[in-house]
Design an enzyme around this catalytic site. Sequence first.
Site, mmCIF file in Angstrom:
data_model
loop_
_atom_site.group_PDB
_atom_site.id
_atom_site.type_symbol
_atom_site.label_atom_id
_atom_site.label_comp_id
_atom_site.label_asym_id
_atom_site.label_seq_id
_atom_site.Cartn_x
_atom_site.Cartn_y
_atom_site.Cartn_z
ATOM 1 N N GLU A 1 0.834 -1.208 0.000
ATOM 2 C CA GLU A 1 0.000 0.000 0.000
ATOM 3 C C GLU A 1 0.869 1.259 0.000
ATOM 4 O O GLU A 1 0.565 2.242 -0.677
ATOM 5 C CB GLU A 1 -0.933 0.027 1.222
ATOM 6 C CG GLU A 1 -1.961 -1.102 1.290
ATOM 7 C CD GLU A 1 -3.040 -1.018 0.206
ATOM 8 O OE1 GLU A 1 -3.004 -0.091 -0.611
ATOM 9 O OE2 GLU A 1 -3.906 -1.916 0.184
ATOM 10 N N ARG A 14 0.748 3.760 -3.297
ATOM 11 C CA ARG A 14 0.081 5.050 -3.086
ATOM 12 C C ARG A 14 1.085 6.168 -2.819
ATOM 13 O O ARG A 14 1.048 7.210 -3.474
ATOM 14 C CB ARG A 14 -0.894 4.968 -1.904
ATOM 15 C CG ARG A 14 -1.981 3.925 -2.102
ATOM 16 C CD ARG A 14 -3.011 3.974 -0.985
ATOM 17 N NE ARG A 14 -3.709 2.689 -0.880
ATOM 18 C CZ ARG A 14 -4.992 2.563 -0.597
ATOM 19 N NH1 ARG A 14 -5.739 3.607 -0.394
ATOM 20 N NH2 ARG A 14 -5.548 1.357 -0.485
ATOM 21 N N ASP A 24 -4.995 -10.071 -8.193
ATOM 22 C CA ASP A 24 -5.175 -9.135 -9.312
ATOM 23 C C ASP A 24 -3.918 -8.556 -9.955
ATOM 24 O O ASP A 24 -3.571 -8.849 -11.108
ATOM 25 C CB ASP A 24 -6.122 -7.996 -8.895
ATOM 26 C CG ASP A 24 -5.778 -7.346 -7.543
ATOM 27 O OD1 ASP A 24 -4.739 -7.691 -6.963
ATOM 28 O OD2 ASP A 24 -6.558 -6.486 -7.093
ATOM 29 N N GLU A 28 -11.640 0.332 -10.616
ATOM 30 C CA GLU A 28 -11.232 -0.624 -11.665
ATOM 31 C C GLU A 28 -12.063 -0.535 -12.945
ATOM 32 O O GLU A 28 -11.522 -0.613 -14.051
ATOM 33 C CB GLU A 28 -11.257 -2.070 -11.129
ATOM 34 C CG GLU A 28 -10.152 -2.382 -10.127
ATOM 35 C CD GLU A 28 -10.406 -1.796 -8.737
ATOM 36 O OE1 GLU A 28 -11.570 -1.426 -8.447
ATOM 37 O OE2 GLU A 28 -9.447 -1.679 -7.951
ATOM 38 N N THR A 43 -0.460 0.589 -10.362
ATOM 39 C CA THR A 43 -1.784 0.049 -10.057
ATOM 40 C C THR A 43 -2.642 1.057 -9.291
ATOM 41 O O THR A 43 -3.842 0.863 -9.125
ATOM 42 C CB THR A 43 -1.667 -1.279 -9.289
ATOM 43 O OG1 THR A 43 -2.927 -1.948 -9.312
ATOM 44 C CG2 THR A 43 -1.238 -1.048 -7.841
HETATM 45 C C1 DMJ Z 1 -6.062 0.374 -5.294
HETATM 46 O O1 DMJ Z 1 -5.330 0.642 -4.172
HETATM 47 C C2 DMJ Z 1 -5.244 -0.311 -6.348
HETATM 48 O O2 DMJ Z 1 -5.857 -0.160 -7.569
HETATM 49 C C3 DMJ Z 1 -5.018 -1.756 -6.051
HETATM 50 O O3 DMJ Z 1 -4.336 -2.413 -7.068
HETATM 51 C C4 DMJ Z 1 -6.318 -2.459 -5.833
HETATM 52 N N1 DMJ Z 1 -7.151 -1.811 -4.873
HETATM 53 C C5 DMJ Z 1 -7.281 -0.386 -4.882
HETATM 54 C C6 DMJ Z 1 -8.477 0.144 -5.620
HETATM 55 O O4 DMJ Z 1 -9.588 -0.605 -5.605
#
Ligand code: DMJ
Length: 644
Positions: free
Chosen positions: A220, A224, A364, A533, A620
């Site tokens: 995370e 982020r 994912d 997503e 992501t």
């Molecule tokens: C985000 O923090 C990122 O996209 C992660 O890969 C998956 N979950 C959240 C958004 O849903």
Amino acid sequence: MSKSLPYSVKDVHYDNAKFRHRSFFKVITQTLFTSDMKRECVSCSTGKFLGLFMIFGLACLMLTHASKTPSVTDGLSKGLGTNEEQKVVTDVGVRFKKLLRRAPRLPPRLSGNEKVSSGIFTGKPNEHDEEKWKARQRNVKEAFTHAWSGYKKFAMGYDELLPLSMQGFDGLGGLGATVVDSLDTAMIMGLEEVVSEAGSWIESNLLERISQKGDVNLFETTIRVLGGLLSAYHLSGGDQDMNLANTGPKPTIYLEIAKNLADRLLSAFTSSPTPIPYSDVLLKNSSAHPSSNLLSSTSEVSTLQLEFNYLSAISGDPKYKTEGMKVFAHFKTLPKVEGLVPIYVSPHSGEFIGQEIRLGSRGDSYYEYLIKVWLQLRSIQDGNFTYLYDMYEEAMRGVRHLLVQKTIPNELVFVGELPGGSKGSFSPKMDHLVCFLPGTLALGATKGITKEKAMKDNLLTIEDFENLKLAEDLAKTCFEMYSVTSTGLAPEIAYFHTKDFYEDGLGGGNQSSEYVNDIIIKFNDRHNLLRPETVESLFVLYRITQDPKYREWGWQIFQSFEKYTKVDSGGYTSLNDVTTLPPQRRDKMETFFLGETLKYLYLLFGDSSVIPLDKFVFNTEAHPFPIKDAIYLEGGSNMMKGTM
Ligand code: DMJ
């Protein structure tokens, strides 16, 4: 990778006139020429003249409104439109020539896909369309400003805003995650005041927080905070390509903080006895430890590399890339199920743990980063990272073979799960998280260029076409997960009606949706966290296919967010239940609503030349990093030196 096939045979099935759209003019002329009026007219000479005149006039009109059935050329040039193309539309002679050498038609597009489309593709969107999308883009910008103002007012410096209780909350370790996650969105939107506020906060507080804070999750924090700092570095002119920020700190400030943070995060790799990092880091003393169940999530350990590679590139220090890439090199050696992998891995043994396979939570972004890291590094490689592409291709074959099914009665395509591995039973369950996949599949197929260009240059293989088809089908399912509910917002998890599974009375609540019997939403899965997503995939698919329906779908979703999640005092909130009206609210604005959801919507409605997908790769968390040959060259000496 073969580059031989211009298109798949599946794309040129047949030309069935029954399903073809007939223009208004065709309907009029055909009616006219089969009526008595026509016979009477041509029986006298004036009538004959008038008849011929009408035929000529109507022929011209027909040609200028020539068949709107999507053909290979039409379908691919939709939304593109150069000035020249526009001229052609009004030039009867040229149009006629074009008609004579018209390419074979694509199968007709029917029903659901068309229901929200702004019309049949006719090349460049007209001026009215452009104005419409600009206005919609402004709406998204206003939504971002509203979200930021709530955060600033009640939660500045906290990780997240609790918009109903009007206070801040540190759910991510206390690094002011919303500030950093939002910054590059503000830069892209040209919101200088927000850039200045977020930038100043980062400059004055973040290093101190990093050196004092305790436990953070490696993944995370990387996606982020590190990701946000790195894209802010680039977008503010760090590696000189572009500068979207006329205000806020110098780019080197972002880089300095990013390095400090990453140096501490590296302890997750260096403390582990295998190439698999521990899941948690104690920032203040740069130590790391595994999670309470001693396992790491597969997606988490494989979703760090875009960030670490880019940091190595801009800092000139290869250590970040070296550690990160060991994970993929190690995964290459592990046994898989047709390219698919279990969702847990042990940092102690380095082995996958359990059998559970899914592309939702914990699985994912493993698949997302296989192809994105390859895209990031491919132009500098001497083939060293081709294995990533191969692993991706094999995995997507596995998805198509083992996980894809269609619903009853309407044949929506979804990607299910294998809770017991390849020998266990199939579960018709899909997290909203899986809706990243359409975008990733489309990106993997064309490598970020438009489908039109990829086809023109003969770049698409049969597998690319299959992946593109799956991308489009799955994007529709993801969109219908929104449409099927009373609020127009998707649940966190959906189940699908198949021959082996159905539960009555668990529809989404929107009785006018034709998919109300296809999609099943269990009580515990009815929340919506403002996740990105689906709109992420709509954005990528719009860029790649240029099909305007993706914009319309995005607009519908945005309106639902506006209607049901906006909080008057500032911010937007997660919901408890998307199937009932009015929906019960949850009191949390996730950082990714500003970092991802609103960014992707803004880009979806805007000009496709902004952050082009063949020149940038989005991490992501939607933080874009440039793909530039020179900066990723192996070895510190070839890397661009940090300018500090
Ligand atoms: C985000 O923090 C990122 O996209 C992660 O890969 C998956 N979950 C959240 C958004 O849903």
